[in-house]
Write a protein that holds these residues in place. Structure first.
Motif, PDB file in Angstrom:
ATOM      1  N   HIS A  80       0.866  -1.188   0.000  1.00 56.43           N
ATOM      2  CA  HIS A  80       0.000   0.000   0.000  1.00 56.43           C
ATOM      3  C   HIS A  80       0.895   1.228   0.000  1.00 56.43           C
ATOM      4  O   HIS A  80       1.044   1.897   1.027  1.00 56.43           O
ATOM      5  CB  HIS A  80      -0.907   0.019   1.238  1.00 56.43           C
ATOM      6  CG  HIS A  80      -1.793  -1.178   1.358  1.00 56.43           C
ATOM      7  ND1 HIS A  80      -2.880  -1.373   0.547  1.00 56.43           N
ATOM      8  CD2 HIS A  80      -1.729  -2.252   2.172  1.00 56.43           C
ATOM      9  CE1 HIS A  80      -3.463  -2.512   0.874  1.00 56.43           C
ATOM     10  NE2 HIS A  80      -2.781  -3.066   1.845  1.00 56.43           N
ATOM     11  N   PRO A  81       1.528   1.536  -1.151  1.00 57.98           N
ATOM     12  CA  PRO A  81       2.454   2.663  -1.166  1.00 57.98           C
ATOM     13  C   PRO A  81       1.734   3.984  -0.929  1.00 57.98           C
ATOM     14  O   PRO A  81       0.599   4.178  -1.363  1.00 57.98           O
ATOM     15  CB  PRO A  81       3.074   2.617  -2.559  1.00 57.98           C
ATOM     16  CG  PRO A  81       2.091   1.867  -3.383  1.00 57.98           C
ATOM     17  CD  PRO A  81       1.383   0.925  -2.463  1.00 57.98           C
ATOM     18  N   THR A  82       2.395   4.860  -0.220  1.00 55.60           N
ATOM     19  CA  THR A  82       1.826   6.177   0.035  1.00 55.60           C
ATOM     20  C   THR A  82       2.258   7.152  -1.044  1.00 55.60           C
ATOM     21  O   THR A  82       3.195   6.891  -1.800  1.00 55.60           O
ATOM     22  CB  THR A  82       2.270   6.705   1.406  1.00 55.60           C
ATOM     23  OG1 THR A  82       3.686   6.923   1.363  1.00 55.60           O
ATOM     24  CG2 THR A  82       1.920   5.744   2.514  1.00 55.60           C
ATOM     25  N   ILE A  83       1.585   8.268  -1.107  1.00 51.52           N
ATOM     26  CA  ILE A  83       1.984   9.329  -2.037  1.00 51.52           C
ATOM     27  C   ILE A  83       2.338  10.604  -1.273  1.00 51.52           C
ATOM     28  O   ILE A  83       2.314  11.692  -1.818  1.00 51.52           O
ATOM     29  CB  ILE A  83       0.917   9.592  -3.125  1.00 51.52           C
ATOM     30  CG1 ILE A  83      -0.441   9.902  -2.511  1.00 51.52           C
ATOM     31  CG2 ILE A  83       0.820   8.433  -4.087  1.00 51.52           C
ATOM     32  CD1 ILE A  83      -1.485  10.349  -3.504  1.00 51.52           C
ATOM     33  N   TYR A  84       2.671  10.427   0.002  1.00 55.02           N
ATOM     34  CA  TYR A  84       3.126  11.574   0.798  1.00 55.02           C
ATOM     35  C   TYR A  84       4.526  11.962   0.353  1.00 55.02           C
ATOM     36  O   TYR A  84       5.352  11.099   0.070  1.00 55.02           O
ATOM     37  CB  TYR A  84       3.141  11.221   2.288  1.00 55.02           C
ATOM     38  CG  TYR A  84       1.788  10.881   2.829  1.00 55.02           C
ATOM     39  CD1 TYR A  84       0.768  11.839   2.866  1.00 55.02           C
ATOM     40  CD2 TYR A  84       1.506   9.597   3.285  1.00 55.02           C
ATOM     41  CE1 TYR A  84      -0.478  11.523   3.360  1.00 55.02           C
ATOM     42  CE2 TYR A  84       0.260   9.276   3.783  1.00 55.02           C
ATOM     43  CZ  TYR A  84      -0.726  10.240   3.806  1.00 55.02           C
ATOM     44  OH  TYR A  84      -1.972   9.929   4.294  1.00 55.02           O
ATOM     45  N   CYS A  85       4.816  13.237   0.350  1.00 53.19           N
ATOM     46  CA  CYS A  85       6.125  13.730  -0.064  1.00 53.19           C
ATOM     47  C   CYS A  85       7.257  13.076   0.716  1.00 53.19           C
ATOM     48  O   CYS A  85       8.297  12.728   0.162  1.00 53.19           O
ATOM     49  CB  CYS A  85       6.206  15.242   0.097  1.00 53.19           C
ATOM     50  SG  CYS A  85       4.994  16.142  -0.898  1.00 53.19           S
ATOM     51  N   SER A  86       7.032  12.883   2.008  1.00 55.60           N
ATOM     52  CA  SER A  86       8.102  12.344   2.863  1.00 55.60           C
ATOM     53  C   SER A  86       8.410  10.879   2.592  1.00 55.60           C
ATOM     54  O   SER A  86       9.401  10.351   3.080  1.00 55.60           O
ATOM     55  CB  SER A  86       7.727  12.529   4.343  1.00 55.60           C
ATOM     56  OG  SER A  86       6.557  11.799   4.640  1.00 55.60           O
ATOM     57  N   THR A  87       7.588  10.205   1.793  1.00 56.35           N
ATOM     58  CA  THR A  87       7.869   8.823   1.433  1.00 56.35           C
ATOM     59  C   THR A  87       9.217   8.741   0.712  1.00 56.35           C
ATOM     60  O   THR A  87      10.024   7.861   0.986  1.00 56.35           O
ATOM     61  CB  THR A  87       6.758   8.246   0.524  1.00 56.35           C
ATOM     62  OG1 THR A  87       5.528   8.321   1.220  1.00 56.35           O
ATOM     63  CG2 THR A  87       7.051   6.810   0.139  1.00 56.35           C
ATOM     64  N   CYS A  88       9.472   9.660  -0.187  1.00 55.96           N
ATOM     65  CA  CYS A  88      10.728   9.674  -0.945  1.00 55.96           C
ATOM     66  C   CYS A  88      11.656  10.803  -0.511  1.00 55.96           C
ATOM     67  O   CYS A  88      12.871  10.634  -0.511  1.00 55.96           O
ATOM     68  CB  CYS A  88      10.428   9.830  -2.431  1.00 55.96           C
ATOM     69  SG  CYS A  88       9.405   8.516  -3.098  1.00 55.96           S
ATOM     70  N   HIS A  89      11.087  11.937  -0.205  1.00 57.25           N
ATOM     71  CA  HIS A  89      11.876  13.118   0.160  1.00 57.25           C
ATOM     72  C   HIS A  89      12.041  13.194   1.668  1.00 57.25           C
ATOM     73  O   HIS A  89      11.255  13.818   2.348  1.00 57.25           O
ATOM     74  CB  HIS A  89      11.204  14.384  -0.372  1.00 57.25           C
ATOM     75  CG  HIS A  89      11.003  14.376  -1.844  1.00 57.25           C
ATOM     76  ND1 HIS A  89      11.988  14.718  -2.732  1.00 57.25           N
ATOM     77  CD2 HIS A  89       9.924  14.028  -2.589  1.00 57.25           C
ATOM     78  CE1 HIS A  89      11.535  14.604  -3.954  1.00 57.25           C
ATOM     79  NE2 HIS A  89      10.292  14.187  -3.916  1.00 57.25           N
TER      80      HIS A  89
END
Length: 90
Positions: A80-89
């Motif tokens: 269930h991948p998130t699309i919050y900015c902090s997921t990658c950044h």
């Protein structure tokens, strides 16, 4: 590592490196491209034995053929991948 653990095939992001004389960036790897996958990753999910298999993603049949496999893998791996900015950044 997160993508491997989720069972995303290597060539999904890196392209067919087995056919590259010199390795290059085959996919855009833009934020939009990544977010679109995070919204619906099932078409890119594979059974573990197929993660490194090159040529597995046949563009002509990938969505039709793989949707069911991806849904099973997503459920089993709790993807269930998130699309919050902090997921990658971070």
């Amino acid at each position: 590592m997160a993508h491997v653990n989720a069972a995303i095939g290597c060539e999904t992001c890196h392209g067919r490196i087995d056919q590259m004389v010199k390795v290059y960036q085959a996919k855009p790897l833009t934020m939009e491209w990544c977010v679109n996958c995070h919204k619906d990753p099932t078409q890119y999910l594979r059974e573990p034995e197929n993660i490194t298999k090159m040529g597995y993603d046949d563009p002509a049949s990938v969505v039709h053929r793989r949707r069911g496999e991806g849904e099973k893998v997503a459920q089993r791996n709790n993807v269930h991948p998130t699309i919050y900015c902090s997921t990658c950044h971070r």
